[in-house]
Design an enzyme around this catalytic site. Structure first.
Site, PDB file in Angstrom:
ATOM      1  N   HIS A 157       0.805  -1.221   0.000  1.00  0.00           N
ATOM      2  CA  HIS A 157       0.000   0.000   0.000  1.00  0.00           C
ATOM      3  C   HIS A 157       0.843   1.279   0.000  1.00  0.00           C
ATOM      4  O   HIS A 157       0.301   2.367  -0.218  1.00  0.00           O
ATOM      5  CB  HIS A 157      -0.936   0.034   1.215  1.00  0.00           C
ATOM      6  CG  HIS A 157      -1.886  -1.108   1.272  1.00  0.00           C
ATOM      7  ND1 HIS A 157      -2.658  -1.494   0.196  1.00  0.00           N
ATOM      8  CD2 HIS A 157      -2.183  -1.993   2.267  1.00  0.00           C
ATOM      9  CE1 HIS A 157      -3.392  -2.540   0.530  1.00  0.00           C
ATOM     10  NE2 HIS A 157      -3.119  -2.867   1.773  1.00  0.00           N
ATOM     11  N   ASP A 192      -2.962 -10.307  -2.637  1.00  0.00           N
ATOM     12  CA  ASP A 192      -3.514  -9.880  -1.353  1.00  0.00           C
ATOM     13  C   ASP A 192      -4.978  -9.454  -1.578  1.00  0.00           C
ATOM     14  O   ASP A 192      -5.331  -9.004  -2.662  1.00  0.00           O
ATOM     15  CB  ASP A 192      -2.689  -8.683  -0.841  1.00  0.00           C
ATOM     16  CG  ASP A 192      -3.032  -8.262   0.569  1.00  0.00           C
ATOM     17  OD1 ASP A 192      -2.250  -8.602   1.478  1.00  0.00           O
ATOM     18  OD2 ASP A 192      -4.059  -7.581   0.758  1.00  0.00           O
ATOM     19  N   HIS A 194      -6.459  -6.954  -0.498  1.00  0.00           N
ATOM     20  CA  HIS A 194      -6.559  -5.497  -0.672  1.00  0.00           C
ATOM     21  C   HIS A 194      -5.825  -5.071  -1.947  1.00  0.00           C
ATOM     22  O   HIS A 194      -4.825  -5.681  -2.323  1.00  0.00           O
ATOM     23  CB  HIS A 194      -5.941  -4.769   0.526  1.00  0.00           C
ATOM     24  CG  HIS A 194      -6.583  -5.111   1.838  1.00  0.00           C
ATOM     25  ND1 HIS A 194      -6.117  -6.121   2.654  1.00  0.00           N
ATOM     26  CD2 HIS A 194      -7.661  -4.572   2.465  1.00  0.00           C
ATOM     27  CE1 HIS A 194      -6.890  -6.190   3.748  1.00  0.00           C
ATOM     28  NE2 HIS A 194      -7.827  -5.268   3.645  1.00  0.00           N
ATOM     29  N   ASP A 281      -4.615 -12.874   2.995  1.00  0.00           N
ATOM     30  CA  ASP A 281      -5.854 -12.417   3.628  1.00  0.00           C
ATOM     31  C   ASP A 281      -7.093 -12.583   2.757  1.00  0.00           C
ATOM     32  O   ASP A 281      -8.147 -12.044   3.082  1.00  0.00           O
ATOM     33  CB  ASP A 281      -5.718 -10.974   4.138  1.00  0.00           C
ATOM     34  CG  ASP A 281      -5.102 -10.027   3.127  1.00  0.00           C
ATOM     35  OD1 ASP A 281      -4.919 -10.429   1.964  1.00  0.00           O
ATOM     36  OD2 ASP A 281      -4.801  -8.876   3.510  1.00  0.00           O
TER      37      ASP A 281
END
Ligand SMILES: [Zn+2]
Length: 342
Positions: A157, A192, A194, A281
């Site tokens: 991120h 991931d 996200h 995740d």
């Protein structure tokens, strides 16, 4: 298959995370890396420490002032506000301005959100997490077929000049940039749950690094602001970005179908080396997950990534303290090792 890890990555110790108006225990804990490290030992993956490549390769993808700021930010904050937790609360947003000379102003300037409380060991942890990514890439450049970097804190991120979502330095981008010194075309595949928003942003106008992010629809789920399917890169990077969005509740078959679109695109791009942003995740029982990838789903991904036949740096991203974190890391990495042997 070797693994790279440095114990100094455990020194970042955030306690609280401010989410939807309330504090909760911070999900990004050192225990995540300890569980995975212990799994590596149990499965006899050789674990080696990274060399120190300095901050030059970090500054190759991040604003040098951004990198330098974090070196003593904790100490500066403590000198000004010894009893208050170093969490920013002033952010510039996308507008003109300057960082100011105040540590309170600067911390907000270099942070998009409040998700990275600074602790005494934060610099050590993020520096050695980046060095772990660099060592992983270096081994791949030296001829290893696949190497696993147990990076913690995660990185995908982090923007070139701002922290975001538990991440300060973008380990996957740092690894990809390093691989570019040996390989002409590099792809990053981010699995991931996200959006790999930092990685997408860093390479958005570049045609030499293809970034594919498979993630839960950002219109409904963090990181919210990047990762939509109509974003395809710009300038020389036009067509070198691919976002594959999943609706909350997506099951393993749906996830694997979209994952295979990513593999096809990476092959079509002509990637010569690969970075996997290995978030765990998407697991149904991950505390942050809204999709439902099974252990078998992780194994299938691992096999199909290995079957691409590319020199590959596996870079650990998210995956939180749910019941299956260690087990899914084990499934992914042992399936990778078996696929390479077979
Ligand atoms: Zn994640």
């Amino acid at each position: 298959m070797k693994a790279i890890f440095d114990e100094r990555q455990l020194r970042h110790t955030p306690e609280r995370y401010f989410r939807r108006g309330a504090y909760m225990p911070h999900p990004e804990q050192a225990e995540r890396a300890i569980l995975i490290r212990d799994m590596l030992i149990k499965n006899q993956f050789p674990i080696e420490k990274p060399r120190d490549f300095g901050d030059g390769p970090i500054k190759a993808v991040h604003d040098p002032d951004y990198v330098d700021f974090w070196k003593d930010a904790y100490q500066r904050w403590r000198a000004e506000a010894p009893d208050q937790e170093p969490i920013p609360n002033c952010h510039p947003g996308p507008r003109r301005g300057r960082p100011s000379s105040s540590v309170f102003g600067q911390l907000g300037w270099w942070a998009t959100d409040t998700s990275v409380p600074l602790t005494e060991g934060t610099w050590d942890a993020v520096y050695w997490s980046a060095q772990t990514a660099l060592e992983t890439a270096e081994r791949v450049k030296e001829g290893e077929r696949m190497v696993y970097g147990l990076c913690r804190p995660p990185g995908h991120h982090a923007l070139s000049n701002a922290s975001n979502g538990f991440c300060l330095f973008n380990n996957a981008a740092i690894a990809a940039q390093s691989l570019r010194t040996r390989f002409g075309k590099v792809a990053v595949l981010d699995i991931d749950t996200h959006t790999g928003n930092g990685t997408l942003d860093i390479f958005y106008d570049r045609g030499d690094v293809f970034v594919c992010s498979l993630h839960t629809d950002p219109d409904l789920y963090p990181t919210y602001y990047l990762g939509y399917e109509d974003e395809r890169g710009e300038g020389e990077g036009e067509g070198a970005t691919l976002n594959l969005c999943l609706k909350p509740g997506s099951d393993t078959d749906t996830i694997l179908g979209r994952f295979r679109e990513g593999l096809s695109a990476i092959t079509a791009f002509g990637a010569e080396a690969l970075v996997i942003s290995l978030g765990l995740d998407m697991a149904a029982d991950d505390p942050l997950s809204e999709v439902k990838l099974t252990g078998d789903g992780f194994a299938t991904m691992a096999r199909e990534i290995a079957e691409l036949g590319l020199p590959t740096a596996l870079i650990q991203e998210g995956g939180y303290l749910g019941p299956s974190l260690s087990r899914n890391a084990e499934i992914f990495l042992t399936a990778s090792r078996e696929a390479l042997a077979g």
